[in-house]
Design an enzyme around this catalytic site. Sequence first.
Site, PDB file in Angstrom:
ATOM      1  N   ASP A 161       0.846  -1.201   0.000  1.00 41.48           N
ATOM      2  CA  ASP A 161       0.000   0.000   0.000  1.00 41.48           C
ATOM      3  C   ASP A 161       0.882   1.252   0.000  1.00 41.48           C
ATOM      4  O   ASP A 161       0.603   2.227  -0.698  1.00 41.48           O
ATOM      5  CB  ASP A 161      -0.914  -0.031   1.227  1.00 41.48           C
ATOM      6  CG  ASP A 161      -1.599  -1.377   1.347  1.00 41.48           C
ATOM      7  OD1 ASP A 161      -2.350  -1.726   0.428  1.00 41.48           O
ATOM      8  OD2 ASP A 161      -1.351  -2.103   2.327  1.00 41.48           O
ATOM      9  N   HIS A 189      -4.552  -3.333   6.225  1.00 43.83           N
ATOM     10  CA  HIS A 189      -4.371  -3.601   4.792  1.00 43.83           C
ATOM     11  C   HIS A 189      -5.733  -4.005   4.230  1.00 43.83           C
ATOM     12  O   HIS A 189      -6.074  -5.178   4.136  1.00 43.83           O
ATOM     13  CB  HIS A 189      -3.341  -4.718   4.566  1.00 43.83           C
ATOM     14  CG  HIS A 189      -3.359  -5.209   3.141  1.00 43.83           C
ATOM     15  ND1 HIS A 189      -2.955  -4.432   2.078  1.00 43.83           N
ATOM     16  CD2 HIS A 189      -3.777  -6.369   2.597  1.00 43.83           C
ATOM     17  CE1 HIS A 189      -3.115  -5.103   0.957  1.00 43.83           C
ATOM     18  NE2 HIS A 189      -3.623  -6.284   1.239  1.00 43.83           N
TER      19      HIS A 189
HETATM   20  P1  NAX Z   1      -2.080 -18.266  -4.112  1.00 44.85           P
HETATM   21  O1  NAX Z   1      -3.417 -18.862  -3.898  1.00 44.85           O
HETATM   22  O2  NAX Z   1      -1.493 -18.204  -5.487  1.00 44.85           O
HETATM   23  O3  NAX Z   1      -1.012 -19.037  -3.198  1.00 44.85           O
HETATM   24  C1  NAX Z   1      -1.243 -19.339  -1.871  1.00 44.85           C
HETATM   25  C2  NAX Z   1      -0.526 -20.632  -1.586  1.00 44.85           C
HETATM   26  O4  NAX Z   1      -0.625 -20.866  -0.193  1.00 44.85           O
HETATM   27  C3  NAX Z   1      -1.140 -21.830  -2.294  1.00 44.85           C
HETATM   28  O5  NAX Z   1      -0.121 -22.509  -2.999  1.00 44.85           O
HETATM   29  C4  NAX Z   1      -1.726 -22.672  -1.145  1.00 44.85           C
HETATM   30  O6  NAX Z   1      -1.617 -24.052  -1.406  1.00 44.85           O
HETATM   31  C5  NAX Z   1      -0.840 -22.241   0.011  1.00 44.85           C
HETATM   32  N1  NAX Z   1      -1.458 -22.393   1.325  1.00 44.85           N
HETATM   33  C6  NAX Z   1      -2.747 -22.175   1.685  1.00 44.85           C
HETATM   34  N2  NAX Z   1      -2.921 -22.459   2.976  1.00 44.85           N
HETATM   35  C7  NAX Z   1      -1.707 -22.819   3.463  1.00 44.85           C
HETATM   36  C8  NAX Z   1      -1.243 -23.225   4.724  1.00 44.85           C
HETATM   37  N3  NAX Z   1      -2.081 -23.332   5.759  1.00 44.85           N
HETATM   38  N4  NAX Z   1       0.059 -23.525   4.863  1.00 44.85           N
HETATM   39  C9  NAX Z   1       0.896 -23.469   3.822  1.00 44.85           C
HETATM   40  N5  NAX Z   1       0.519 -23.100   2.582  1.00 44.85           N
HETATM   41  C10 NAX Z   1      -0.778 -22.778   2.411  1.00 44.85           C
HETATM   42  O7  NAX Z   1      -2.148 -16.815  -3.435  1.00 44.85           O
HETATM   43  P2  NAX Z   1      -1.131 -15.611  -3.599  1.00 44.85           P
HETATM   44  O8  NAX Z   1      -1.524 -14.773  -4.748  1.00 44.85           O
HETATM   45  O9  NAX Z   1       0.263 -16.121  -3.517  1.00 44.85           O
HETATM   46  O10 NAX Z   1      -1.490 -14.763  -2.286  1.00 44.85           O
HETATM   47  C11 NAX Z   1      -1.192 -15.239  -0.997  1.00 44.85           C
HETATM   48  C12 NAX Z   1      -1.866 -14.386   0.055  1.00 44.85           C
HETATM   49  O11 NAX Z   1      -1.383 -13.043   0.012  1.00 44.85           O
HETATM   50  C13 NAX Z   1      -3.391 -14.263  -0.094  1.00 44.85           C
HETATM   51  O12 NAX Z   1      -3.975 -14.400   1.189  1.00 44.85           O
HETATM   52  C14 NAX Z   1      -3.576 -12.860  -0.606  1.00 44.85           C
HETATM   53  O13 NAX Z   1      -4.849 -12.347  -0.286  1.00 44.85           O
HETATM   54  C15 NAX Z   1      -2.469 -12.142   0.118  1.00 44.85           C
HETATM   55  N6  NAX Z   1      -2.043 -10.835  -0.382  1.00 44.85           N
HETATM   56  C16 NAX Z   1      -1.684  -9.894   0.525  1.00 44.85           C
HETATM   57  C17 NAX Z   1      -1.210  -8.660   0.162  1.00 44.85           C
HETATM   58  C18 NAX Z   1      -0.779  -7.661   1.185  1.00 44.85           C
HETATM   59  O14 NAX Z   1      -0.425  -6.535   0.794  1.00 44.85           O
HETATM   60  N7  NAX Z   1      -0.748  -7.948   2.480  1.00 44.85           N
HETATM   61  C19 NAX Z   1      -1.154  -8.265  -1.266  1.00 44.85           C
HETATM   62  C20 NAX Z   1      -1.149  -9.418  -2.192  1.00 44.85           C
HETATM   63  C21 NAX Z   1      -2.030 -10.564  -1.814  1.00 44.85           C
HETATM   64  O15 NAX Z   1      -3.339 -10.287  -2.213  1.00 44.85           O
END
Ligand code: NAX
Length: 328
Positions: A161, A189
Site C-alpha cells: 500500500d 491492509h
Molecule cells: P495463491 O493462492 O497463489 O497461493 C497461496 C498458496 O498458499 C497456495 O499454494 C496454497 O496451497 C498455500 N497455502 C494455503 N494455505 C496454506 C497453509 N495453511 N500452509 C501453507 N501453505 C498454504 O495466493 P497468492 O496470490 O500467492 O497470495 C497469498 C496471500 O497473500 C493471499 O492471502 C492474498 O490475499 C495475500 N495478499 C496480501 C497482500 C498484502 O499486501 N498484504 C497483497 C497481495 C495478496 O493479495
Amino acid sequence: MKKPIRVAVTGAAGQIGYSLLFRIASGEMLGKDQPVILQMLELPLEKAQAALRGVMMELEDCAFPLLAGMVGTDDPRVAFKDADVALLVGAKPRGPGMERKDLLLENAKIFIEQGRALNEVASRDVKVLVVGNPANTNAYIAMKSAPDLPAKNFTAMLRLDHNRALSQLASKAGVAVGDIEKLIVWGNHSPTMYPDYRFATVNGESLKDRINDAEWNANVFIPTVGKRGAAIIEARGLSSAASAANAAIDHVRDWLLGSNGKWVTMGIPSDGSYGIPEGVMYGFPVTTQNGEYSIVRDLPIDDFSRERMNKTLAELEEERAGVAHLLG
Ligand code: NAX
C-alpha cells in the site's frame, strides 16, 4: 562467508511465492553477501506438494551461490525450525459464497497453528511478516499464539500500500518516486487504510504544498490506493503477485538492514501511540535500525486524519472481536 540465515516461506508454491523465492535466493532481501536457507511450507495436498517440488527444482537450476540449502515440507514445525525470518504468505482464499467472517475464521485456524509452531521451534528472535489476508488480523492471531516470542517481532504487510501510494504521488506531482520521503499508510491492509502524505517531502520540500489539492486527496488519491488491489484483479484476472513479493522484500530488507533514517510503513502491534489501543496490529510510520523498528512520534493528527484513522481502527477492532473466542 557469513552464517546462513534461515528464511521460512509459507504458501511457497503460490503466485507470490513464485515471485518471492528467487529474489530471496539471489540476495535481494538480505544482501548480496548473505547466504540463505529456504524452508518452504505448502499444504499437504499432492498438487501443492508437486508444485513445490517443481519450484525447488527451478531454484536448483538457478544455481544461486547464496542459496545454502532448501527444505520443502507440509509440516509447519519443520518449516519454522530455527527460522530467523518467517514470511507467512499462504492463506485460505475467499471461496464462492464465503462471508468475510468465514474467511476470518478459516484463516484464524491456520495462523493459530502457525503461531504455535513458531513459538515451539523458531529462533527466539524470529522476525515474522504476515502477507496472507486478512494480513493484520492474521499477524495478530499468530502473535497471540506465540507467547514465548517477542510480540514486536510479529508484523503485517502494509508496504505494498505504501509503495502504491508513492507511485500515485510521484505521478500526480511529476516527480521521481525515489525522491519522495515521509509517507505513511495508517491502519489495516484493506480499502479502509489511510494513505497520509501530509508530511511527505520531495527533495526536502513539502509535497502537499506542491500538489495543493484537497479534493484530489479525498476523492482520487485515497480511494485509488485503497482499491488498487481490486483494480489489479480486474485488469489481470489474478491478484497482485510480483508487486506483493517486491513489497515483502522491501519490508524485511528495511527491517533487518535498516531504513537509513527513511520512514517506511509497517503493520506492527501498537504501543498505544496516536491513540491506537495497545496490541492492535496497525500500519504506522517507522524508521528501522539494527533489526529494530521505532514509531515516528509526535506527528500532529488533524480532524480529517483522525476520522480516517478511527475508521480503519474500527474495522481492525471488529476483526479482532470476531476471533477473540479462539484465542482464549
Ligand atoms: P495463491 O493462492 O497463489 O497461493 C497461496 C498458496 O498458499 C497456495 O499454494 C496454497 O496451497 C498455500 N497455502 C494455503 N494455505 C496454506 C497453509 N495453511 N500452509 C501453507 N501453505 C498454504 O495466493 P497468492 O496470490 O500467492 O497470495 C497469498 C496471500 O497473500 C493471499 O492471502 C492474498 O490475499 C495475500 N495478499 C496480501 C497482500 C498484502 O499486501 N498484504 C497483497 C497481495 C495478496 O493479495
